[in-house]
Design an enzyme around this catalytic site. Structure first.
Site, mmCIF file in Angstrom:
data_model
loop_
_atom_site.group_PDB
_atom_site.id
_atom_site.type_symbol
_atom_site.label_atom_id
_atom_site.label_comp_id
_atom_site.label_asym_id
_atom_site.label_seq_id
_atom_site.Cartn_x
_atom_site.Cartn_y
_atom_site.Cartn_z
ATOM 1 N N SER A 1 0.835 -1.209 0.000
ATOM 2 C CA SER A 1 0.000 0.000 0.000
ATOM 3 C C SER A 1 0.870 1.259 0.000
ATOM 4 C CB SER A 1 -0.997 0.000 1.164
ATOM 5 O OG SER A 1 -0.339 0.114 2.405
ATOM 6 N N HIS B 1 9.012 2.896 9.328
ATOM 7 C CA HIS B 1 8.695 2.006 10.446
ATOM 8 C C HIS B 1 7.426 2.511 11.139
ATOM 9 C CE1 HIS B 1 9.525 -1.015 13.459
ATOM 10 N NE2 HIS B 1 9.259 -0.115 14.380
#
Length: 190
Positions: A14, A105
């Site tokens: 995504s 992250h």
């Protein structure tokens, strides 16, 4: 001349999709290649939808050969973007592209980073520790998981009734908004 970006991803992609959309009509950069260590990763289909070449590799090719490094050099890649890529970057790749490999992250590093801390593992740990805020970190990759120099951090508040799905959604929205912009700002400095 346009800067050339390679994206590494292991899963659905995504973030890779948002990056491909962002740079589709860019004057400054293009996505030249999508690489994955997972032959079933949906990111390969996403790359195909944008008519971007992809390459699937295994552990031997990545860690025990120069094939990936040579491929990226032959394509004149300027920046490597890790977007949900779960393997540690090998030394030969780090040396060939110093300060040219970035990662995203799903936490505010240095908290909730390191081996095994990805996806739902991160969000569950954040909820279990009753954190008041959560967020994302974009950083340079180095020889350790999630320890490279931080480029950007985005935060959001965790509300008392937020579930795993809600904080995951908030984090992903932040990733989708910010990762392409951070990549763009790095490209413009090159």
């Amino acid at each position: 001349m346009k800067k050339r970006i390679a994206i590494f991803a292991s899963g659905s992609g995504s973030n890779a999709q948002k990056i491909m959309e962002y740079f589709k009509y860019s004057e400054d950069a293009e996505i030249s290649l999508v690489l994955s260590n997972n032959p079933d990763a949906y990111v390969i289909q996403r790359a195909d939808n944008f008519e971007i070449p992809s390459h699937i590799f295994d552990r031997d090719e990545f860690y025990r050969s120069e094939q990936i490094v040579n491929m990226l050099k032959n394509l004149n890649i300027d920046l490597i973007v890790l977007a949900g890529f779960l393997w540690l970057v090998p030394d030969n790749l780090l040396k060939a592209f110093p300060n040219k490999i970035i990662n995203i992250h799903p936490a505010l590093l240095p908290k909730y980073g390191g081996k095994g801390m990805y996806g739902d593992h991160v969000h569950k740990a954040v909820l279990a520790n009753k954190e008041a805020e959560h967020g994302i970190t974009i950083h340079f990759a180095n020889e350790h998981f999630d320890e490279g120099e931080i480029i950007y951090q985005g935060r959001f508040k965790i509300e008392p009734n937020d579930t795993l799905e809600v904080i995951k959604f908030k984090g992903q929205q932040l990733e989708h908004q910010q990762y392409p912009k951070v990549i763009d700002s790095l490209i413009k400095k090159m």
